[in-house]
Design a protein around this motif. Structure first.
Motif, short mmCIF file in Angstrom:
data_model
loop_
_atom_site.label_atom_id
_atom_site.label_comp_id
_atom_site.label_asym_id
_atom_site.label_seq_id
_atom_site.Cartn_x
_atom_site.Cartn_y
_atom_site.Cartn_z
N GLY A 14 31.34 50.75 43.63
CA GLY A 14 31.90 50.18 44.87
C GLY A 14 32.82 51.17 45.56
N ARG A 15 33.42 50.72 46.67
CA ARG A 15 34.21 51.63 47.49
C ARG A 15 35.46 52.13 46.76
N THR A 16 36.23 51.21 46.17
CA THR A 16 37.42 51.64 45.41
C THR A 16 36.99 52.25 44.08
N ARG A 36 24.50 47.81 38.64
CA ARG A 36 23.28 47.01 38.83
C ARG A 36 22.18 47.88 39.42
N ASP A 54 24.30 43.65 34.68
CA ASP A 54 25.10 42.75 35.51
C ASP A 54 26.27 42.21 34.69
N ALA A 55 27.44 42.12 35.33
CA ALA A 55 28.63 41.62 34.62
C ALA A 55 28.50 40.14 34.23
N ILE A 75 35.41 45.12 40.32
CA ILE A 75 34.31 44.26 40.81
C ILE A 75 34.81 43.40 41.96
N GLY A 76 33.95 43.21 42.95
CA GLY A 76 34.26 42.33 44.08
C GLY A 76 33.09 41.41 44.35
N ARG A 78 30.14 39.80 46.13
CA ARG A 78 29.19 40.13 47.19
C ARG A 78 28.76 38.85 47.88
N LEU A 107 41.37 44.71 39.44
CA LEU A 107 41.87 44.70 40.81
C LEU A 107 41.60 43.34 41.45
N ARG A 141 38.46 33.12 41.75
CA ARG A 141 39.36 34.21 41.35
C ARG A 141 40.60 33.64 40.68
N ILE A 163 42.64 47.45 51.92
CA ILE A 163 42.45 48.79 51.32
C ILE A 163 41.94 49.78 52.36
N1 NAP Z 1 38.41 45.90 50.50
C1 NAP Z 1 39.63 45.42 50.67
O1 NAP Z 1 40.29 45.62 51.70
C2 NAP Z 1 40.24 44.59 49.56
C3 NAP Z 1 41.50 44.04 49.76
C4 NAP Z 1 42.11 43.34 48.72
C5 NAP Z 1 41.47 43.21 47.51
N2 NAP Z 1 40.22 43.74 47.35
C6 NAP Z 1 39.57 43.60 46.03
O2 NAP Z 1 39.43 44.88 45.45
C7 NAP Z 1 38.24 44.95 44.67
C8 NAP Z 1 37.40 46.15 45.10
O3 NAP Z 1 37.14 46.05 46.47
P1 NAP Z 1 36.07 47.02 47.18
O4 NAP Z 1 36.17 46.74 48.62
O5 NAP Z 1 36.22 48.40 46.64
O6 NAP Z 1 34.72 46.38 46.58
P2 NAP Z 1 33.18 46.73 46.94
O7 NAP Z 1 33.05 48.04 47.61
O8 NAP Z 1 32.61 45.50 47.60
O9 NAP Z 1 32.55 46.88 45.48
C9 NAP Z 1 32.38 45.78 44.66
C10 NAP Z 1 31.68 46.27 43.41
O10 NAP Z 1 31.48 45.14 42.54
C11 NAP Z 1 30.17 45.25 42.00
N3 NAP Z 1 29.66 43.95 41.59
C12 NAP Z 1 29.64 42.78 42.29
N4 NAP Z 1 29.07 41.81 41.55
C13 NAP Z 1 28.70 42.39 40.38
C14 NAP Z 1 28.07 41.91 39.21
N5 NAP Z 1 27.67 40.62 39.10
N6 NAP Z 1 27.85 42.77 38.18
C15 NAP Z 1 28.24 44.07 38.26
N7 NAP Z 1 28.86 44.58 39.35
C16 NAP Z 1 29.07 43.75 40.39
C17 NAP Z 1 29.34 45.82 43.15
O11 NAP Z 1 28.13 46.33 42.66
P3 NAP Z 1 26.80 46.38 43.60
O12 NAP Z 1 26.93 47.67 44.36
O13 NAP Z 1 25.70 46.36 42.60
O14 NAP Z 1 26.81 45.17 44.50
C18 NAP Z 1 30.30 46.89 43.67
O15 NAP Z 1 30.21 48.08 42.90
C19 NAP Z 1 37.55 43.60 44.83
O16 NAP Z 1 37.90 42.76 43.75
C20 NAP Z 1 38.15 43.05 46.11
O17 NAP Z 1 38.17 41.64 46.12
C21 NAP Z 1 39.60 44.43 48.33
#
Ligand code: NAP
Length: 212
Positions: A14-16, A36, A54-55, A75-76, A78, A107, A141, A163
């Motif tokens: 994922g992005r982070t 995945r 898959d988690a 993990i976040g 989807r 996170l 959550r 983020i």
């Molecule tokens: N973005 C923000 O501004 C923000 C702000 C506050 C908090 N957060 C939290 O920070 C965390 C990271 O955010 P992000 O934006 O970096 O997330 P992201 O880019 O959406 O990445 C999420 C990751 O979780 C994986 N994932 C989802 N379901 C899964 C499963 N069942 N099994 C295995 N892997 C799975 C995805 O894999 P796939 O590529 O296979 O889908 C992806 O690698 C999340 O918990 C989010 O809620 C984000």
């Protein structure tokens, strides 16, 4: 506690997660990554071992955690997929217990509540916004947090605001009661999560971190 040499990473594609993987490699850790879709992952390094899975599937988590001394998850949820936070947390905690792994850093957003919070009106508005617009994700959550609180694993739930996916290294604030800033860089998040994995300063707590 055993020295940490190999880290199990969930969400590393994922992005982070990518910032986290790069920083772990720079610090010399070996990594087992649960992905995945490994075909979409572009970071190449001999210290990375990829487990496809898959988690939500505990057998994948069991395979992932073999030989690891710590677990980090970014993990976040989807869109239009089954709820992941509480089910993955349950799988992770159960497997950590069986394998006697002690460190888990994950996170989450600032919207998760804990009994120790003294959220400001601004943080409360952001929390209420999530509850109103994404009630099922929010509940799931929150359920994941309850599993953490009930477990005897050494977890740290890092809570963050918006983020920025940039290489910032600005000073950050760390607070156990409220989120003091509006944003944080993915680079800072990765740095904090790795330090916390090593130092356990906030074990069984949910610090808010944000850019100063
Ligand atoms: N973005 C923000 O501004 C923000 C702000 C506050 C908090 N957060 C939290 O920070 C965390 C990271 O955010 P992000 O934006 O970096 O997330 P992201 O880019 O959406 O990445 C999420 C990751 O979780 C994986 N994932 C989802 N379901 C899964 C499963 N069942 N099994 C295995 N892997 C799975 C995805 O894999 P796939 O590529 O296979 O889908 C992806 O690698 C999340 O918990 C989010 O809620 C984000």
């Amino acid at each position: 506690m055993k020295n940490i040499e190999k880290v199990a990473v969930l969400g590393g594609g994922g992005r982070t997660g990518k910032y986290l993987v790069n920083q772990l490699l720079n610090k010399g850790f070996s990594i087992k990554l649960l992905l995945r879709k490994p075909e979409n992952f572009t970071i190449q390094n001999s210290k990375i071992e990829i487990i496809k899975g898959d988690a939500l599937d505990i057998e994948c988590i069991k395979e992932l955690f073999i030989d690891c001394q710590a677990v980090i998850s970014t993990i976040g949820q989807r869109k239009d997929e089954p709820l992941v936070a509480s089910a993955a947390t349950k799988n992770i905690l159960n497997t950590m217990k069986n394998y006697r792994i002690q460190r888990y850093v994950l996170l989450a957003g600032l919207n998760i509540d804990t009994p120790f919070d003294k959220k400001s009106p601004k943080t409360l508005i952001a929390t209420e916004w999530m509850k109103t617009n994404f009630p099922l994700i929010q509940e799931d959550r929150q359920k994941a947090y309850n599993f953490l609180a009930e477990s005897d694993i050494g977890w740290t739930q890092v809570r963050v605001p918006f983020i920025e996916f940039r290489d910032l290294t600005a000073e950050i604030s760390v607070n156990l009661e409220d989120c003091l800033g509006d944003k944080i860089s993915a680079q800072n998040i990765a740095k904090f999560m790795i330090e916390e994995m090593i130092e356990s300063k906030f074990s069984r707590q949910s610090p808010f971190i944000s850019a100063v």
